[in-house]
Design a protein around this motif. Structure first.
Motif, PDB file in Angstrom:
ATOM      1  N   ARG A 107      -7.265   1.190  -6.085  1.00 32.31           N
ATOM      2  CA  ARG A 107      -7.064   2.313  -5.178  1.00 32.31           C
ATOM      3  C   ARG A 107      -8.362   2.613  -4.438  1.00 32.31           C
ATOM      4  N   LEU A 145       0.835  -1.198   0.000  1.00 31.72           N
ATOM      5  CA  LEU A 145       0.000   0.000   0.000  1.00 31.72           C
ATOM      6  C   LEU A 145       0.871   1.250   0.000  1.00 31.72           C
ATOM      7  N   TRP A 183      -7.363  -0.839   4.991  1.00 32.06           N
ATOM      8  CA  TRP A 183      -6.982   0.573   5.036  1.00 32.06           C
ATOM      9  C   TRP A 183      -8.189   1.441   5.399  1.00 32.06           C
ATOM     10  N   GLU A 243       0.546   5.727  -0.184  1.00 31.82           N
ATOM     11  CA  GLU A 243      -0.370   6.856  -0.020  1.00 31.82           C
ATOM     12  C   GLU A 243      -0.517   7.677  -1.286  1.00 31.82           C
ATOM     13  N   ALA A 258      -5.347   5.428  -0.886  1.00 33.59           N
ATOM     14  CA  ALA A 258      -4.464   4.263  -0.779  1.00 33.59           C
ATOM     15  C   ALA A 258      -4.352   3.621  -2.147  1.00 33.59           C
TER      16      ALA A 258
END
Length: 244
Positions: free
Chosen positions: A167, A117, A202, A119, A152
């Protein structure tokens, strides 16, 4: 909140998660223009009060077709008939789906695949997505950098190669799922399920207890996958388009 209000709010969240390069409000309608991106990203969101004539003037000025995203519960009930009378044709059939994040976490198969993962979008993530989707790479790459909400980017690795991506974007209690793509030679290995599991994990720690996504009804494999991990249809939607 009413179901129609939820439908409109989710589509507005999606517009922020896939932001067009240009946009302005006409009443409460959102007029958009997304040069070089998928056609639907430049559609009008005709939620609440707005003007067909102003939408047509906006698109005519930019030399693009007038395209309206029609989520029945989110638009005025008379709008569809008005557009049909003006020569707008109906295109595409898409499912707006929702799920509890906890349910996706419980049902999505994790397997033994490694998921990374990030950002922010990386070129590696983007190149896998683009290799599946195709088209001009520059406009969608710029699009990803316009997103302001927490995001994410999930990548699944197998044998030292990234084989699948997806995503998520968190926005006021919801996480939208976008950009799901698996290399053709890697399909059937559980990679998409692993992406969804990682994105749900997430979302659970980013104040997003609920998730949503959009999937074409003509994509039965994706429809089955999302159903298996707890997504169900909130509303179908489609588009009305009038060429110049």
């Amino acid at each position: 909140m009413t179901q129609s209000g939820l439908q409109a709010q989710l589509q507005e969240r999606a517009a922020r998660a896939v932001p067009a390069e240009y946009g302005q409000r006409c009443g409460t309608w959102l007029l958009r223009h997304a040069p070089g991106c998928s056609w639907w990203i430049g559609s009008v969101l005709p939620h609440g009060a707005g003007s067909i004539e102003e939408a047509e003037a906006y698109t005519a000025e930019r030399g693009i077709p007038t395209l309206l995203q029609m989520t029945p519960g989110a638009v005025h009930p008379d709008l569809d008939a008005q557009l049909e009378a003006r020569g707008y044709t109906r295109q595409a059939s898409v499912s707006l789906q929702i799920a509890q994040t906890s349910q996706v976490l419980a049902l999505a198969p994790r397997g033994a695949l490694r998921v990374r993962l990030e950002e922010r979008p990386t070129r590696e993530w983007f190149d896998v997505w683009h290799s599946v989707v195709g088209g001009d790479p520059d406009p969608p790459w710029r699009l990803l950098h316009r997103i302001t909400e927490p995001s994410a980017y999930a990548s699944v690795e197998l044998g030292g190669q990234t084989i699948a991506v997806g995503r998520a974007v968190a926005d006021t209690g919801w996480a939208g799922v976008f950009g799901m793509a698996t290399r053709p030679e890697a399909r059937g290995k559980g990679a998409a399920g692993a992406v969804l599991a990682a994105l749900a994990d997430w979302a659970s720690v980013n104040d997003a207890p609920r998730m949503y996504l959009q999937v074409e009804h003509e994509n039965p494999a994706a429809m089955r996958l999302y159903g298996r991990v707890g997504f169900s249809e909130l509303a179908p939607f489609y588009f009305r388009v009038k060429d110049r």
